[in-house]
Design an enzyme around this catalytic site. Structure first.
Site, PDB file in Angstrom:
ATOM      1  N   ASP A  97       0.882  -1.161   0.000  1.00  0.00           N
ATOM      2  CA  ASP A  97       0.000   0.000   0.000  1.00  0.00           C
ATOM      3  C   ASP A  97       0.926   1.218   0.000  1.00  0.00           C
ATOM      4  O   ASP A  97       1.683   1.421   0.963  1.00  0.00           O
ATOM      5  CB  ASP A  97      -0.879  -0.063   1.272  1.00  0.00           C
ATOM      6  CG  ASP A  97      -1.694   1.208   1.440  1.00  0.00           C
ATOM      7  OD1 ASP A  97      -1.485   2.153   0.651  1.00  0.00           O
ATOM      8  OD2 ASP A  97      -2.524   1.248   2.372  1.00  0.00           O
ATOM      9  N   HIS A 186       4.902   0.977 -26.986  1.00  0.00           N
ATOM     10  CA  HIS A 186       5.203  -0.388 -27.431  1.00  0.00           C
ATOM     11  C   HIS A 186       5.190  -0.524 -28.949  1.00  0.00           C
ATOM     12  O   HIS A 186       5.722  -1.486 -29.494  1.00  0.00           O
ATOM     13  CB  HIS A 186       4.288  -1.408 -26.746  1.00  0.00           C
ATOM     14  CG  HIS A 186       2.890  -1.445 -27.262  1.00  0.00           C
ATOM     15  ND1 HIS A 186       1.939  -0.540 -26.898  1.00  0.00           N
ATOM     16  CD2 HIS A 186       2.277  -2.283 -28.119  1.00  0.00           C
ATOM     17  CE1 HIS A 186       0.807  -0.823 -27.512  1.00  0.00           C
ATOM     18  NE2 HIS A 186       0.975  -1.880 -28.261  1.00  0.00           N
ATOM     19  N   LYS A 190       7.603  -3.077 -32.109  1.00  0.00           N
ATOM     20  CA  LYS A 190       7.049  -4.018 -33.100  1.00  0.00           C
ATOM     21  C   LYS A 190       8.081  -4.234 -34.208  1.00  0.00           C
ATOM     22  O   LYS A 190       8.710  -3.292 -34.669  1.00  0.00           O
ATOM     23  CB  LYS A 190       5.738  -3.475 -33.676  1.00  0.00           C
ATOM     24  CG  LYS A 190       4.596  -3.493 -32.642  1.00  0.00           C
ATOM     25  CD  LYS A 190       3.273  -3.075 -33.268  1.00  0.00           C
ATOM     26  CE  LYS A 190       2.194  -2.834 -32.217  1.00  0.00           C
ATOM     27  NZ  LYS A 190       1.460  -4.021 -31.812  1.00  0.00           N
ATOM     28  N   ASP A 243      -5.108   8.339 -26.338  1.00  0.00           N
ATOM     29  CA  ASP A 243      -4.744   6.934 -26.166  1.00  0.00           C
ATOM     30  C   ASP A 243      -3.886   6.415 -27.323  1.00  0.00           C
ATOM     31  O   ASP A 243      -2.997   5.592 -27.115  1.00  0.00           O
ATOM     32  CB  ASP A 243      -6.033   6.097 -26.049  1.00  0.00           C
ATOM     33  CG  ASP A 243      -5.755   4.639 -25.710  1.00  0.00           C
ATOM     34  OD1 ASP A 243      -5.020   4.399 -24.738  1.00  0.00           O
ATOM     35  OD2 ASP A 243      -6.283   3.757 -26.412  1.00  0.00           O
ATOM     36  N   HIS A 248       1.206   6.448 -30.354  1.00  0.00           N
ATOM     37  CA  HIS A 248       1.511   5.433 -31.370  1.00  0.00           C
ATOM     38  C   HIS A 248       1.487   5.995 -32.802  1.00  0.00           C
ATOM     39  O   HIS A 248       2.400   5.754 -33.578  1.00  0.00           O
ATOM     40  CB  HIS A 248       0.518   4.269 -31.291  1.00  0.00           C
ATOM     41  CG  HIS A 248       0.437   3.638 -29.927  1.00  0.00           C
ATOM     42  ND1 HIS A 248       1.512   3.511 -29.094  1.00  0.00           N
ATOM     43  CD2 HIS A 248      -0.609   3.090 -29.251  1.00  0.00           C
ATOM     44  CE1 HIS A 248       1.137   2.904 -27.971  1.00  0.00           C
ATOM     45  NE2 HIS A 248      -0.145   2.648 -28.044  1.00  0.00           N
ATOM     46  N   LYS A 347     -11.684   2.237 -32.402  1.00  0.00           N
ATOM     47  CA  LYS A 347     -12.047   0.970 -31.761  1.00  0.00           C
ATOM     48  C   LYS A 347     -13.336   0.466 -32.407  1.00  0.00           C
ATOM     49  O   LYS A 347     -14.098   1.243 -32.975  1.00  0.00           O
ATOM     50  CB  LYS A 347     -12.277   1.186 -30.261  1.00  0.00           C
ATOM     51  CG  LYS A 347     -11.037   1.676 -29.529  1.00  0.00           C
ATOM     52  CD  LYS A 347     -10.781   0.854 -28.299  1.00  0.00           C
ATOM     53  CE  LYS A 347      -9.551   1.302 -27.551  1.00  0.00           C
ATOM     54  NZ  LYS A 347      -8.310   0.679 -28.012  1.00  0.00           N
TER      55      LYS A 347
HETATM   56  C1  BG6 Z   1      -2.541   0.757 -26.123  1.00  0.00           C
HETATM   57  C2  BG6 Z   1      -3.865   1.459 -25.995  1.00  0.00           C
HETATM   58  O1  BG6 Z   1      -1.485   1.650 -25.942  1.00  0.00           O
HETATM   59  O2  BG6 Z   1      -2.438   0.176 -27.413  1.00  0.00           O
HETATM   60  C3  BG6 Z   1      -5.006   0.507 -26.256  1.00  0.00           C
HETATM   61  O3  BG6 Z   1      -3.975   2.005 -24.696  1.00  0.00           O
HETATM   62  C4  BG6 Z   1      -4.831  -0.177 -27.587  1.00  0.00           C
HETATM   63  O4  BG6 Z   1      -6.256   1.186 -26.214  1.00  0.00           O
HETATM   64  C5  BG6 Z   1      -3.439  -0.791 -27.695  1.00  0.00           C
HETATM   65  O5  BG6 Z   1      -5.833  -1.173 -27.717  1.00  0.00           O
HETATM   66  C6  BG6 Z   1      -3.186  -1.313 -29.088  1.00  0.00           C
HETATM   67  O6  BG6 Z   1      -1.990  -2.048 -29.111  1.00  0.00           O
HETATM   68  P1  BG6 Z   1      -1.774  -3.188 -30.187  1.00  0.00           P
HETATM   69  O7  BG6 Z   1      -0.358  -3.600 -29.989  1.00  0.00           O
HETATM   70  O8  BG6 Z   1      -2.771  -4.256 -29.898  1.00  0.00           O
HETATM   71  O9  BG6 Z   1      -2.022  -2.542 -31.514  1.00  0.00           O
END
Ligand code: BG6
Length: 498
Positions: A97, A186, A190, A243, A248, A347
């Site tokens: 905590d 991330h 890739k 987001d 990205h 989405k």
């Molecule tokens: C994340 C977002 O950073 O990336 C998510 O917060 C999204 O909303 C995701 O779904 C997508 O990642 P990937 O690798 O599945 O394209």
């Protein structure tokens, strides 16, 4: 002169702490990624993984949870029992905590109860809400577990606007030097995204064409079929712009548009990406109204199954958050002047596909008078997911005697087929880079802040506008206004797979 990346070495010993150790990210991505690296024999000989969370689990309980996650998220042929057992034996769990000093004492004891040799590394992965980043770092400092070899990993979002991003960066920066801070996007891990750099700069045939003289426009699409799942509380405060676009999609744009660095090094690539962000055409209120479409999914069919609307997923209907964004921008520099970059993400779309498409111009002169058939300008598809690879569309002559019948054909490169290898998940590469201390594929502070500087006027404009995002049925390509954004320029979106 900066350190060359090849000089990043694996430490002999590593304590890898995951704050948020029982969360979705840890179980779905981080632990499976570390397992895969263990399987390949790439983790330090002496390492521990410490899961920290509010859960009452003991070590055995966390090991069970991670074991179940490995069985769910790792392919069966990759689950090698002795390696799984070895991996699980390295895991420890601590209920912590953040407000309780006694819990921090326990954390301190766990980290300090074993030798910390000369090149041992401590990684603190903060897979928790960003509002906790600053206070966790402060605590880590207070209990004396941060030395010059420690690294902190921050999951996005870094703030929700420029001011809050600066606050987070300041707070974390009071404890860790910028070289110790790893801000994850991330997408940069890739395979296909890293390959974009290689394709552009380890070959000669593309680069002479990679500019406004030969490129008509660029489209970047990241389309998802998932909805917001159980992330409603986070997502409704974020929306697709924060987001996905701020991080990205802008990162993808940077890699497409950046100048070649002298070599791929820890600062050189990031220096070039920042220049692209600074060159993005500023979003004035007029530009926001004209060049951006925001949407929100309604009920519909995804993969043949009915899905609820965003409001149903959220549990109320008062939200003004967007789940879809399409926009047009420009990189205002010598190379790209006048070339539109169209970005789109959403989405609950019709398919899961991420793709960058570079459209080249029509040949300057048509020298096949009377030719039959169809021609289309060349275009290069960089397939980010689900199938990673590249496709080049060319015009060819249909075989046969008589006149010229022209037809579009494609040259396809599938990485899976070409390399006959399992393509690692993005986190596998990124976590190893953290352990080895290579920040090249992580976002630097100035990069994050430049991305927010460009994004913020959009958020400000939207906050003053009474209208809500345009609705689109789930399982489609988004609101019709997104199609019109291109149609008014005489173009159409390239749907993935076409
Ligand atoms: C994340 C977002 O950073 O990336 C998510 O917060 C999204 O909303 C995701 O779904 C997508 O990642 P990937 O690798 O599945 O394209």
């Amino acid at each position: 002169m900066e350190q060359h990346p090849t000089s990043h070495v694996l430490p002999d010993s590593c304590d890898f702490t995951v704050f948020g150790g029982t969360g979705d990210l840890a179980l779905r991505k981080l632990l499976p990624a570390l397992y895969h690296r263990d399987l390949e024999g790439q983790l330090p000989a002496d390492y521990r993984i410490l899961g920290v969370s509010m859960s009452d689990l003991d070590d055995a309980g966390w090991r069970d949870a991670v074991h179940a996650a490995l069985e769910t998220f790792v392919a069966a042929d990759q689950l090698v029992t002795p390696v799984v057992d070895r991996f699980l034996a390295r895991l420890y769990h601590l209920r912590l905590d953040a407000q309780n000093p006694a819990d921090w004492d326990r954390f301190h004891t766990i980290l300090k109860d074993r030798a910390h040799p000369e090149n041992a590394v401590r990684v603190f992965y903060l897979a928790v809400a960003p509002r906790l980043f600053g206070s966790i770092c402060q605590r880590l400092d207070e209990i004396g577990v941060v030395d010059e070899r420690a690294r902190v990993v921050l999951e996005k979002p870094i703030g929700h606007d420029l001011a809050s991003a600066r606050e987070v960066n300041e707070a974390v920066g009071r404890v860790f030097d910028e070289s110790q801070i790893f801000r994850i996007d991330h997408y940069l891990g890739k395979e296909s995204v890293q390959n974009l750099l290689v394709t552009r700069f380890a070959n000669t045939f593309l680069e002479p064409l990679w500019n406004s003289r030969w490129v008509d426009h660029v489209q970047i699409t990241v389309s998802e079929t998932v909805g917001i799942g159980g992330r409603g509380e986070y997502y409704d405060h974020a929306g697709a712009l924060r987001d996905m676009v701020q991080n990205h999609l802008l990162q993808l744009l940077c890699l497409v548009a950046m100048e070649p660095p002298t070599y791929v090094g820890r600062e050189t690539v990031r220096d070039e990406k920042v220049k692209v962000l600074h060159a993005l055409k500023p979003m004035t209120p007029d530009a926001v109204d004209r060049d951006i479409v925001r949407g929100r999914y309604d009920v519909g069919l995804v993969d043949g199954a009915p899905v609820p609307s965003y409001s149903d997923d959220l549990g109320h209907s008062g939200s003004r958050t967007e789940t879809f964004v399409a926009l047009k921008t420009e990189v205002q520099n010598w190379r790209w002047a006048g070339v539109p970059f169209y970005l789109r993400t959403g989405k609950r779309m019709d398919r899961r596909a991420s793709e960058i498409v570079v459209f080249f111009k029509e040949p300057p002169h048509s020298m096949f008078p009377g030719a039959e058939g169809v021609t289309a300008p060349n275009r290069l598809h960089i397939l980010v997911q689900p199938d990673e690879g590249m496709r080049l569309h060319l015009t060819a002559k249909e075989p046969g005697p008589g006149g010229y019948r022209l037809r579009p054909v494609s040259l396809d490169l599938s990485y899976a087929a070409a390399f006959d290898a399992r393509l690692p998940d993005a986190y596998e590469r990124l976590l190893m880079d953290v352990i080895k201390g290579n920040p090249t594929l992580f976002m630097r502070r100035d990069e994050v802040e430049a991305a927010w500087t460009w994004t913020e006027p959009i958020l400000r404009r939207w906050s003053t506008m009474p209208d809500r995002p345009k609705r689109y049925p789930a399982g489609t390509t988004g609101p019709t206004a997104a199609a019109m954004l291109l149609e008014r320029d005489g173009r159409t979106w390239q749907e993935p797979d076409q």
